[in-house]
Design an enzyme around this catalytic site. Structure first.
Site: not given
Ligand code: PGA
Length: 242
Positions: A8, A10, A95, A97, A163, A169, A201
């Site tokens: 992803n 983003k 997601h 976010e 997640e 992140g 992560s």
């Molecule tokens: P990350 O993000 O691997 O940077 O923690 C995962 C995600 O948001 O899909």
């Protein structure tokens, strides 16, 4: 179940980022890993470009979000049909976010997942608890409610990504036991054959341990999917199709 390793990107990536896809394909072509699915979800601006350029390669492309409708007066949005039209195979919906930045509810996520299915694509539906919810012992209650609200009832293929919001992140991850427990919980609440991804992560250093856990059928990778040098070892860390 064939593992799915999904990246992803983003809101990262410009035309020049195609070099990372080229590099990933070069690495993959040496090992021909047909026993795993590899997916990159770049920003919507790049899906058509990448999917056209690499249509014959062992890597698929997908969207990060879509509108629930097929078309209409929705300035700035894109539909699942538009993503399908340019060669996407999957769309991430719900997601954390999107849930946090755009106030997406479980009902909205459910409608988007239905739109993805309507377009003939596979939705990757994200769920996960916040740090406060985990500390309060409510992780399963929260995830259970998200699953109930966000998953359409369908016989078509669904992918669910667990997640934990606090792991995205941050470099933090749940213990392997906590991931196993949550994935067992999610398995019991999802249709047979649903691939369950862990996200938050995932890095080259922890991917093998995480991807070996029962009921973990792949990963949704953010930061570490941006560079082929990081993403490739994560792709290869998945045990073969089982
Ligand atoms: P990350 O993000 O691997 O940077 O923690 C995962 C995600 O948001 O899909």
């Amino acid at each position: 179940m064939k593992p799915l390793i999904a990246g992803n990107w983003k809101m990262n990536g410009l035309s020049a980022s195609i070099a990372e896809i080229q590099s990933l394909i070069e690495k993959l072509s040496g090992s021909a890993p047909e026993d795993r699915d590899v997916l990159i979800c770049p920003p919507a601006t790049l899906v058509a470009h990448f999917a056209k350029e690499f249509s014959d390669e062992a890597i698929q492309f997908g969207g990060q979000d879509c509108h629930e409708n097929e078309g209409g007066a929705h300035t700035g949005d894109i539909s699942a049909e538009m993503l399908a039209d340019v060669g996407a195979g999957y769309v991430i919906v719900g997601h954390s976010e999107r849930r946090a930045d755009h106030g997406e509810t479980d009902a909205a996520v459910n409608a988007k997942a239905q739109a993805v299915l309507r377009a003939g694509l596979t939705p990757i539906i994200c769920v996960g608890e916040t740090e406060a919810e985990r500390k309060a012992g409510e992780a399963e209650t929260v995830v259970g409610a998200q699953l109930k609200g966000s998953l359409p009832s369908t016989e078509s293929e669904l992918v669910v990504a667990y997640e934990p919001v606090w792991a995205i992140g941050t470099g933090l991850t749940p213990t392997l036991e906590d991931i196993e427990d949550m994935h067992g919980f999610i398995r019991a609440k999802t249709p047979t054959g649903t691939r369950l991804l862990y996200g938050g992560s995932v890095k080259p250093g922890n991917a093998k341990d995480i991807l070996s856990i029962d009921n973990v059928n792949g990963a949704l990778v953010g930061g570490a999917s941006l560079k082929a040098d990081d993403f490739y070892p994560i792709v290869m860390a998945a045990p073969g199709g089982r």
